[in-house]
Design an enzyme around this catalytic site. Structure first.
Site, PDB file in Angstrom:
ATOM      1  N   SER A  79       0.771  -1.314   0.137  1.00 30.53           N
ATOM      2  CA  SER A  79       0.136   0.093   0.011  1.00 30.53           C
ATOM      3  C   SER A  79       0.996   1.340   0.053  1.00 30.53           C
ATOM      4  CB  SER A  79      -0.982  -0.049   1.154  1.00 30.53           C
ATOM      5  OG  SER A  79      -2.086  -0.853   0.865  1.00 30.53           O
ATOM      6  N   SER A 127      -6.343   2.794   3.870  1.00 25.20           N
ATOM      7  CA  SER A 127      -5.748   2.267   2.994  1.00 25.20           C
ATOM      8  C   SER A 127      -6.582   1.118   2.552  1.00 25.20           C
ATOM      9  CB  SER A 127      -4.510   1.383   3.687  1.00 25.20           C
ATOM     10  OG  SER A 127      -3.582   1.060   2.837  1.00 25.20           O
ATOM     11  N   THR A 219       1.840   3.311   5.480  1.00 27.68           N
ATOM     12  CA  THR A 219       2.179   1.803   5.680  1.00 27.68           C
ATOM     13  C   THR A 219       1.844   1.006   4.463  1.00 27.68           C
ATOM     14  OG1 THR A 219      -0.048   1.441   6.645  1.00 27.68           O
ATOM     15  CG2 THR A 219       1.557   2.049   8.274  1.00 27.68           C
TER      16      THR A 219
END
EC number: 3.5.2.6
Length: 278
Positions: A79, A127, A219
């Site tokens: 991601s 995400s 992240t």
């Protein structure tokens, strides 16, 4: 002759007094210094993970890491690829701005937090994989390839059959060094993009803002063939300096996987504290 000998003596003295832990960087900027830090390895060991924490001090033009070989190696971007994917979506007009509404079609999405209508900024922060798969399909193979070359974002391998998952599985690879290179160009507004895109991606990346610093980042987590690999990449803006980071870790056998989502950021923050940046 005496002046020449004196000059040569000074050169030899400066070489002999150099830090034995420092060496010239053979990734990115050739003039940067690489300095190994055992303390960063201790942070990973105590967290029961393996991998590398790579930090770049912009003011000192110095990279710090526990493992430079790991930092040069390539991994699925997972991601973290939402960063260039977002930029390309904004540049192509697939997404108008970070408030563009991305509607949920009602089908299961794997995580409850994804099962709702989300504005683009929230899709990035949560995400949302299905959201960005849709974005990638709308961008298409040709435009994705063209813009990745334009942005100098290396190592992505895909075609029309993998356009919506190549950052999660397959042969795409990016190294921590390359992640930092890309982040530096974002932070210093050096990408060939519209001013509005530059402003928007920086706003989307911002995670925390306090009086003395701002933390921006993303992240990532890939799990191809049950091989877990995690990222936390970004930059810490201080009053007189910016510290870039790219942490890439994998769990040890005794690691409790329920802690993996937090571990990526936690070890990075600990590293920033250890080097007195926080």
């Amino acid at each position: 002759m005496y002046q020449l000998l004196t000059f040569l003596s000074l050169i030899l003295l400066s070489i002999s007094c150099s830090n034995p832990n420092e060496k010239k960087n053979n990734e990115g900027d050739k003039s940067s210094i690489l300095e190994h830090k055992n303390e960063l390895q201790q942070i990973l060991d105590s967290s029961k993970v393996k991998g590398a924490i790579l930090l770049y001090d912009n003011k000192e033009d110095t990279y710090y890491s526990n493992d430079f070989e790991w930092s040069k190696s390539g991994f699925l971007p997972a991601s973290t690829f939402k960063i260039p994917n977002s930029i390309i979506a904004l540049e192509t007009g697939v997404v108008e701005n970070d408030s563009t509404l991305m509607q949920w079609d009602g089908n299961p999405r794997g995580l409850k937090i994804w099962e709702q209508d989300l504005i683009f900024k929230k899709a990035f922060q949560y995400s949302c994989v299905p959201c960005y798969q849709e974005v990638a399909r709308k961008i298409g193979t040709e435009r994705m390839q063209s813009y990745l070359e334009k942005l100098d974002y290396p190592g992505m391998v895909f075609d029309s059959t993998s356009i919506d998952r190549f950052w999660l599985m397959g042969d795409s690879r990016i190294s921590p060094f390359s992640e930092i290179d890309f982040l530096k160009r974002i932070h210093f507004s050096q990408l060939p993009v519209k001013e509005s895109t530059d402003f928007t991606i920086k706003r989307m990346l911002l995670m925390e803002e306090y009086e003395h610093y701002k933390l921006s980042g993303k992240t990532g987590w890939s799990n191809e063939n049950d091989h877990n690999n995690g990222w936390f990449v970004g930059f810490l803006e201080l009053s007189n300096n910016t510290i870039f980071f790219a942490t890439n870790i994998e769990p040890s056998e005794e690691f409790d996987m329920k802690d993996f989502p937090k571990a990526r950021k936690a070890v990075t923050i600990e590293a920033l504290k250890n080097l007195n940046y926080l």
